[in-house]
Motif scaffolding. Structure first.
Motif, short mmCIF file in Angstrom:
data_model
loop_
_atom_site.label_atom_id
_atom_site.label_comp_id
_atom_site.label_asym_id
_atom_site.label_seq_id
_atom_site.Cartn_x
_atom_site.Cartn_y
_atom_site.Cartn_z
N PHE A 139 -62.65 11.71 14.33
CA PHE A 139 -63.39 11.60 12.85
C PHE A 139 -64.96 11.67 12.86
CE2 PHE A 139 -64.49 9.27 8.89
CZ PHE A 139 -64.23 10.20 8.06
N HIS A 140 -65.72 10.74 13.65
CA HIS A 140 -66.92 10.47 13.67
C HIS A 140 -67.83 11.31 14.80
CE1 HIS A 140 -65.57 6.79 11.51
NE2 HIS A 140 -66.50 7.11 10.88
N LEU A 141 -67.14 11.64 15.59
CA LEU A 141 -67.70 12.24 16.93
C LEU A 141 -67.46 13.88 16.80
CD1 LEU A 141 -67.09 10.13 19.96
CD2 LEU A 141 -68.79 9.69 18.26
N HIS A 142 -66.24 14.18 16.03
CA HIS A 142 -66.12 15.58 15.85
C HIS A 142 -65.92 16.20 17.32
CE1 HIS A 142 -66.59 16.78 11.52
NE2 HIS A 142 -67.02 15.68 11.56
N LEU A 143 -65.50 15.52 18.22
CA LEU A 143 -65.36 15.79 19.41
C LEU A 143 -63.71 16.20 19.79
CD1 LEU A 143 -66.83 16.53 22.39
CD2 LEU A 143 -66.22 13.91 23.04
N LYS A 144 -63.34 17.35 20.71
CA LYS A 144 -61.95 17.53 20.95
C LYS A 144 -61.62 16.88 22.25
CE LYS A 144 -61.85 21.84 17.80
NZ LYS A 144 -61.57 23.17 17.96
N PRO A 145 -60.48 16.44 22.42
CA PRO A 145 -59.93 15.90 23.59
C PRO A 145 -60.37 16.64 24.89
CG PRO A 145 -58.02 15.75 22.09
CD PRO A 145 -59.20 16.68 21.49
N GLU A 146 -60.30 18.02 25.06
CA GLU A 146 -60.71 18.77 26.01
C GLU A 146 -62.22 18.97 26.59
OE1 GLU A 146 -60.07 21.91 22.50
OE2 GLU A 146 -59.19 19.94 23.18
N PHE A 147 -63.03 18.54 25.63
CA PHE A 147 -64.30 18.23 25.92
C PHE A 147 -64.81 16.92 26.41
CE2 PHE A 147 -64.62 21.90 22.84
CZ PHE A 147 -64.78 22.82 23.86
N LEU A 148 -63.94 16.25 26.66
CA LEU A 148 -64.32 14.62 26.99
C LEU A 148 -64.32 14.66 28.62
CD1 LEU A 148 -65.13 11.87 26.58
CD2 LEU A 148 -62.86 11.20 26.45
N ALA A 149 -65.28 14.27 29.51
CA ALA A 149 -65.25 14.00 30.86
C ALA A 149 -64.83 12.71 31.29
CB ALA A 149 -66.59 14.39 31.29
N ASP A 150 -64.44 12.36 32.48
CA ASP A 150 -64.22 11.26 32.78
C ASP A 150 -65.47 10.03 32.93
OD1 ASP A 150 -61.52 11.60 32.84
OD2 ASP A 150 -61.32 11.96 34.94
N LYS A 151 -66.39 10.68 33.16
CA LYS A 151 -67.85 10.21 33.30
C LYS A 151 -68.71 10.37 31.86
CE LYS A 151 -67.98 11.23 38.20
NZ LYS A 151 -67.75 9.83 38.79
N VAL A 152 -69.20 9.34 31.32
CA VAL A 152 -69.81 9.40 30.16
C VAL A 152 -71.15 8.53 30.29
CG1 VAL A 152 -69.75 8.90 27.50
CG2 VAL A 152 -67.65 9.48 28.93
N ILE A 153 -72.03 9.29 29.76
CA ILE A 153 -73.57 9.04 29.71
C ILE A 153 -73.70 8.62 28.15
CG2 ILE A 153 -75.96 8.98 29.90
CD1 ILE A 153 -75.32 10.34 32.80
N LEU A 154 -73.93 7.08 27.96
CA LEU A 154 -74.42 6.81 26.42
C LEU A 154 -75.88 6.64 26.08
CD1 LEU A 154 -71.40 4.44 26.18
CD2 LEU A 154 -71.39 6.63 25.00
#
Length: 290
Positions: free
Chosen positions: A19-34
């Motif tokens: 809803f908020h991020l507008h990100l799809k599951p396939e574009f999420l990596a296991d390593k995340v920098i915030l």
């Protein structure tokens, strides 16, 4: 029986993104920098060798790509623990909920999340330019108190010691002490970051002891914070997100930590407004070590 998440609770956009991020599951990596600032996403991604996606929605900006063979997502979260509640919940949903069936995946996927931020130093040994790794974070915001299991992932003895030291007023709500992933701290902080406690505040001015035009409820707050010591470690800095990040990550089964560059030393009353020119050093270190 499979756990089903209703459309009113887990909101999925028509294009299949959260809803908020507008990100799809396939574009999420296991390593995340915030990062807090949406513009800083490009600063991080400028180091990438490749890019898969670039998505923006409100203060949430996401780029996923590769850096020296590592697939990494860099995600902005805006300011405050309330935004961390949104970002961590939605990132976890992308990793561990099947959006097609709205049910929890059978195998848990663990994310490694490192927040790169800026902060105010509170000790003589944290001058401007210091990199601070938050071993434990004291949440003034109260966010984690809304979730079951908060006592299981918090340092309750430290909470008690802190409240007694501060003569904590119950009108402020209960502070909580969340714990960063110890192995991740060692991996990222190594021997060139100061390790200490961090306070995550629910605001930039009054909650951090800044008096502008409204008097403070506790004028001695910062003096008491600076003198607090627990198990040989002191509170090194103020910022606004690390407590929620570490706490929610622990509850959701992810690894998380925060490292910040000191841009203002409250103890010495110094401020570096040109910090954007030097924070790239911290970004580079995290990219190399994550």
């Amino acid at each position: 029986m499979e756990k089903y998440f209703a459309p009113s609770e887990l909101i999925i956009n028509e294009d299949g993104s959260c809803f908020h991020l507008h990100l799809k599951p396939e574009f999420l990596a296991d390593k995340v920098i915030l990062v807090g600032d949406p513009a800083r996403v490009n600063t991080v991604a400028d180091h990438f060798d490749t890019r898969e996606c670039d998505v923006s929605s409100r203060e949430f900006h996401t780029i996923t790509g590769t850096y020296h063979g590592k697939r990494i997502t860099v995600q902005s979260h805006g300011i405050g623990c309330d935004n961390i509640d949104i970002v961590m919940t939605e990132l976890d949903s992308l990793a561990n909920i099947d959006y097609a069936s709205r049910t929890e995946r059978k195998e848990h996927r663990t994310l490694t999340c490192v927040r790169i931020g800026t902060c105010g130093g509170l000790q003589p040994f944290t001058p401007t330019g210091t990199f601070v790794a938050s071993v434990k974070s004291i949440g003034f915001d109260g966010l984690l108190n809304y979730y079951a299991g908060r006592n299981d992932v918090c340092d309750l003895k430290m909470e008690t010691a802190f409240k007694e030291h501060m003569a904590w007023s119950p009108i402020k709500g209960a502070p909580y002490v969340s714990v960063a992933d110890p192995e991740l701290i060692n991996q990222i902080a190594q021997d060139d970051m100061v390790r200490g406690y961090t306070i995550s505040c629910g605001g930039f001015y009054g909650p951090q002891g800044r008096k502008i035009r409204i008097p403070l409820a506790d004028p001695d707050q910062n003096v008491k914070v600076e003198s607090f010591e627990y198990e040989g470690m002191k509170v090194c800095n103020f910022e606004m997100e690390s407590s929620a990040l570490a706490g929610l990550a622990s509850l959701l089964g992810h690894r998380a930590m925060t490292c910040c560059m000191v841009i203002a030393n409250r103890y010495a009353q110094e401020m570096n407004t040109a910090y954007k020119n030097t924070i790239d050093t911290l970004i580079q270190r995290v990219l190399d070590r994550i």
